[in-house]
Design a protein around this motif. Structure first.
Motif, PDB file in Angstrom:
ATOM      1  N   GLY A 288       0.791  -1.223   0.000  1.00 48.81           N
ATOM      2  CA  GLY A 288       0.000   0.000   0.000  1.00 48.81           C
ATOM      3  C   GLY A 288       0.821   1.269   0.000  1.00 48.81           C
ATOM      4  N   THR A 291      -0.582   4.643  -1.345  1.00 54.88           N
ATOM      5  CA  THR A 291      -1.627   5.331  -0.573  1.00 54.88           C
ATOM      6  C   THR A 291      -1.118   5.767   0.792  1.00 54.88           C
ATOM      7  OG1 THR A 291      -2.451   3.211   0.277  1.00 54.88           O
ATOM      8  CG2 THR A 291      -3.478   4.068  -1.734  1.00 54.88           C
ATOM      9  N   ASN A 292       0.160   5.537   1.055  1.00 49.84           N
ATOM     10  CA  ASN A 292       0.771   5.898   2.334  1.00 49.84           C
ATOM     11  C   ASN A 292       1.602   7.171   2.111  1.00 49.84           C
ATOM     12  OD1 ASN A 292       2.528   6.135   4.564  1.00 49.84           O
ATOM     13  ND2 ASN A 292       2.452   3.934   4.949  1.00 49.84           N
ATOM     14  N   LYS A 327      -2.061   3.975  -8.353  1.00 49.90           N
ATOM     15  CA  LYS A 327      -2.314   3.188  -7.139  1.00 49.90           C
ATOM     16  C   LYS A 327      -3.361   2.097  -7.311  1.00 49.90           C
ATOM     17  CE  LYS A 327      -5.594   6.554  -5.204  1.00 49.90           C
ATOM     18  NZ  LYS A 327      -5.769   7.582  -4.162  1.00 49.90           N
ATOM     19  N   ASN A 328      -4.275   2.236  -8.276  1.00 47.70           N
ATOM     20  CA  ASN A 328      -5.336   1.242  -8.434  1.00 47.70           C
ATOM     21  C   ASN A 328      -5.195   0.388  -9.688  1.00 47.70           C
ATOM     22  OD1 ASN A 328      -6.731   2.020  -6.052  1.00 47.70           O
ATOM     23  ND2 ASN A 328      -7.619   3.764  -7.143  1.00 47.70           N
TER      24      ASN A 328
END
Length: 532
Positions: A288, A291-292, A327-328
């Motif tokens: 992740g 998103t961090n 990110k996705n």
């Protein structure tokens, strides 16, 4: 004047150009709608809500710290012009909503390395390009395609002018692509790749040796796999057989070595680089990282000190916008593709582009298309053109003959090596292959020094057995990225990995389509130097 892509009056968080930047034609630039070129995003940076007056001072102080950190990153970046070619035009690009093409370069410059990597006259100053990758981010935010361009590729380099010295480098025909960097900087490589591909690159990022080392360290290492022990005295890469986590100097050595993998040429090194990046993508996605925000900042901080970008990417918020749209993305839609090439006959140490397959690849990218396996082919005719009428097949028409093998499977030498860690697995696979007609299939003896387990199933073939290997790969669902030539054993060897402990076929993964070579980020590949 309002600025494209901006949701704030604060210049630090705007997507547009520098304050006071002139606008062509007296109108504000609009996001490009052309799906053959650029991307769209609905995400905007919002302001934190102040829920209590008593917290106001703390909040303002916090914002101040963030601004100082971001400004610090911005100050660390080095910027150079995007395109040094005389025909450069440039188009506005919205990093959130348009298709985006970014040229990623790795320089072999020895500047600021303290002599740690030896002295090479060709690597003085800006040096040459050790790595050249053209990354395409699709408009729908669902695909990432990275095309590896060989450093040994021969192509035309246009006239370039060094922005610092004013020196003009004349155009060259059939020159080695990686030398373009030394003709004024990365903007000359951009100009050459534009000419090669028929595309228009929007941005570039160029990293030096230190950027690779620091990035690999800040993410805690990257897992790589080799089929036999490696001890390369040229790059100082030392690895045991199997899976290792590399960072720092060993990560740099893994990306730079060309003697340890394949036949010692550019193709083997490109395959290793693609495998490394796929592994890094899997790790970053699984943890992740994108998103961090604090960890993302640490990565940006590690890279920014050793990164050169074009003048349009000097805003850190633009780099973060790129991370946001990644990110996705599904790992099966992150494709690493090698430029189709063939050996240059007068000098087998150089490569030339395969014009048919190369232009097919660039046409897909120009149309913001998909190169992953299972993707729909790009239409060759415009939607307004009526399809050609075809005759209805007659009831008496002969059925098309089934495709037959070009060899007799019953006489093919096939060995099965158990690297799965599951006891008796080689015997199970042998039994299955014999039922498929490969009557000479037999368990293989373990090669001395080879790792007992492997993360991925691979198929190796010696000269003359490529068709057999590909047929077996189709039967077992082994990705073509894991079908490799090897002269260590005669015939074909199926090396069963930990991904194939049960069943008759591997679970399907991604892969690249058609005749293209490469892999997707969801695939694990191992490297070798012609053996395993």
């Amino acid at each position: 004047m309002g600025r494209r892509g901006s949701s704030s009056d604060d210049p630090l968080f705007q997507e547009g150009g520098a304050p006071g930047q002139p606008v062509r034609g007296g109108q504000a630039p609009q996001p490009r709608r052309d799906t053959a070129r650029h991307l769209r995003s609905s995400k905007r940076m919002g302001w934190l809500k102040i829920v209590a007056v008593v917290l106001a001072c703390a909040l303002i102080a916090g914002i101040g710290v963030v601004v100082v950190k971001v400004m610090g990153l911005r100050a660390s970046l080095t910027a150079e012009p995007l395109n040094l070619g005389t025909g450069a035009t440039g188009l506005p690009v919205d990093l959130s909503t348009d298709p985006v093409q970014i040229l990623i370069l790795g320089t072999d410059s020895r500047d600021n390395t303290g002599g740690a990597y030896g002295k090479d006259p060709s690597s003085d100053g800006k040096g040459n390009s050790d790595v050249m990758m053209l990354m395409n981010l699709s408009a729908d935010r669902e695909r990432v395609t990275v095309v590896s361009l060989p450093r040994d590729l021969l192509t035309d380099i246009p006239t370039c002018e060094d922005p610092q010295t004013g020196q003009v480098y004349p155009a060259q025909e059939f020159a080695q692509l990686n030398t373009a960097l030394s003709y004024g900087g990365p903007g000359c490589t951009v100009a050459a790749v534009n000419e090669l591909t028929g595309m228009e690159i929007d941005h570039f990022m160029m990293a030096d040796f230190n950027a690779v080392k620091e990035l690999s360290e800040v993410i805690g290492g990257v897992e790589v796999c080799v089929n036999e022990p490696i001890n390369d005295t040229y790059s100082n890469l030392v690895l045991p057989a199997g899976v290792s986590s590399v960072q720092g100097e060993q990560a740099l050595a893994f990306l730079r070595t060309r003697h340890a993998f394949g036949d010692g040429g550019d193709r083997g090194r490109i395959r290793a680089q693609q495998s490394f990046l796929a592994s890094m993508a899997r790790k970053i996605m699984s943890e992740g990282t994108l998103t961090n925000v604090p960890r993302l900042y640490n990565i940006a901080d590690a890279v920014a000190r050793n990164l050169t970008v074009d003048e349009g990417l000097t805003e850190i918020t633009k780099l973060l916008a790129l991370a946001d749209r990644l990110k996705n993305v599904d790992l099966g839609k992150v494709a690493f593709v090698s430029l189709p090439t063939s050996l240059y006959e007068p000098n087998p140490n150089r490569l030339v582009m395969d014009e048919v397959e190369g232009q097919k690849l660039f046409e897909i990218l120009r149309n913001d298309g998909d190169v992953t396996a299972g993707s729909k082919p790009e239409p060759s005719a415009s939607p307004t053109e009526a399809p050609e009428e075809t005759e209805e097949p007659s009831e008496t028409a002969e059925p098309e003959p089934e495709e037959t093998l070009s060899f007799d499977p019953s006489v093919q030498p096939v060995q099965v090596l158990n690297g799965s860690g599951a006891e008796g697995r080689s015997e199970e696979v042998v039994e299955q292959l014999q039922l498929l007609g490969y009557l000479l299939s037999a368990p293989a003896e373990t090669v001395a020094g080879a790792e007992s387990t492997s993360p991925a199933t691979q198929i190796f073939y010696s000269a003359g057995f490529e068709d057999v290997a590909r047929a077996l790969a189709e039967e077992l669902n082994v990705p073509k990225a894991n079908v490799l030539s090897s002269e260590t054993r005669y015939g074909v060897t199926v090396s069963v990995g930990k991904d194939f402990t049960t069943g008759e076929k591997l679970d399907p993964t991604g892969g690249v389509s058609g005749n293209f070579t490469g892999q997707t980020a969801d695939q694990v590949t191992c490297q070798g130097s012609g053996g395993f």
